[in-house]
Design an enzyme around this catalytic site. Structure first.
Site, PDB file in Angstrom:
ATOM      1  N   TYR A 129      -3.105  -2.011  -8.668  1.00 57.73           N
ATOM      2  CA  TYR A 129      -2.759  -0.718  -8.856  1.00 57.73           C
ATOM      3  C   TYR A 129      -3.649   0.408  -9.085  1.00 57.73           C
ATOM      4  O   TYR A 129      -4.147   0.257 -10.190  1.00 57.73           O
ATOM      5  CB  TYR A 129      -1.686  -0.538 -10.039  1.00 57.73           C
ATOM      6  CG  TYR A 129      -0.637   0.556 -10.028  1.00 57.73           C
ATOM      7  CD1 TYR A 129      -0.956   1.912  -9.464  1.00 57.73           C
ATOM      8  CD2 TYR A 129       0.404   0.426 -10.929  1.00 57.73           C
ATOM      9  CE1 TYR A 129      -0.140   3.011  -9.654  1.00 57.73           C
ATOM     10  CE2 TYR A 129       1.213   1.500 -11.100  1.00 57.73           C
ATOM     11  CZ  TYR A 129       0.964   2.840 -10.389  1.00 57.73           C
ATOM     12  OH  TYR A 129       1.952   3.852 -10.721  1.00 57.73           O
ATOM     13  N   LYS A 158      -1.585  -0.435  -4.357  1.00 60.50           N
ATOM     14  CA  LYS A 158      -0.595   0.582  -4.722  1.00 60.50           C
ATOM     15  C   LYS A 158      -1.722   1.658  -4.862  1.00 60.50           C
ATOM     16  O   LYS A 158      -2.277   1.592  -5.926  1.00 60.50           O
ATOM     17  CB  LYS A 158       0.396   0.573  -5.558  1.00 60.50           C
ATOM     18  CG  LYS A 158       1.286   1.601  -5.969  1.00 60.50           C
ATOM     19  CD  LYS A 158       2.116   1.422  -7.185  1.00 60.50           C
ATOM     20  CE  LYS A 158       3.292   2.730  -7.075  1.00 60.50           C
ATOM     21  NZ  LYS A 158       2.646   3.763  -7.509  1.00 60.50           N
TER      22      LYS A 158
END
Length: 206
Positions: A129, A158
């Site tokens: 992330y 992400k």
């Protein structure tokens, strides 16, 4: 795992307990509208503010309600890798398709060690992330992000940032990249992102 995923909003009761009676119809509505799945307990879902018991209840409820062909991505980020591993094991036992995690607070060595242990321990693929606004201490050197993507069992990222040059570097390396900022979804897809994970998908998934 490519596709569009709602960054699921965690419904709570007035006493701040997870509310499965609201979560179930929310999930069905999103999947019926065409979302490929949901990304749960991330920043939009306020996972880092919830106790482990509530995060586990969220995963258990949504996994039971998931329809065929749809997928569950679980954010297991925590202050310590020990807590993240507990959540990763729980996600695997309850039918999740991948795990994800924000970087912990700490220096580059601590972050690298955290992701290495999580990737090695998890039976599910790991999605990093990358969110400089939420974790400005992490990945000051973008090459560290690229290095961690080389770890076995790291599937992709992400990517919640506007640095599309870095995004394209990840894509060209063969990493699965989800666009993170909703307002940049079209640009991210144009650059080669294979999907998106966003909060406004909760209210306008179509």
């Amino acid at each position: 795992l490519a596709g569009l995923y709602s960054a699921f909003l965690t419904p709570l009761t007035p006493d701040r307990k997870f509310n499965p009676a609201v979560a179930e119809p929310m999930l069905h509505s999103l999947l019926h509208a065409g979302c490929d799945g949901v990304y749960v307990a991330g920043t939009t879902g306020e996972g880092l503010l919830l106790p482990q018991s509530e995060r586990k209840a969220l995963v258990e409820t949504l996994s039971r309600c998931l329809t065929s062909g749809k997928r569950l991505l679980v954010h297991v980020g925590a202050a310590t890798v020990k807590d993240a591993l507990v959540l990763a094991d729980h996600a695997a036992r309850h039918g999740a398709h991948a795990i994800s995690s924000l970087p912990p607070k700490g220096d580059a060595a601590l972050i690298a060690g955290y992701y290495a242990e999580l990737a090695a321990h998890s039976s599910l693929p790991l999605i990093l992330y990358y969110f400089p606004k939420a974790a400005p201490h992490a990945f000051a050197d973008p090459n560290q992000l690229l290095d961690i993507c080389n770890l076995p069992n790291v599937l992709g990222v992400k990517f919640t940032d506007f640095n599309f040059y870095l995004m394209q570097r990840l894509i060209k390396r063969g990493n699965l990249v989800f666009n993170g900022y909703d307002e940049a979804l079209a640009a991210g897809l144009l650059m080669g992102a294979q999907g998106g994970i966003g909060s406004t998908y909760n209210i306008m998934p179509e």
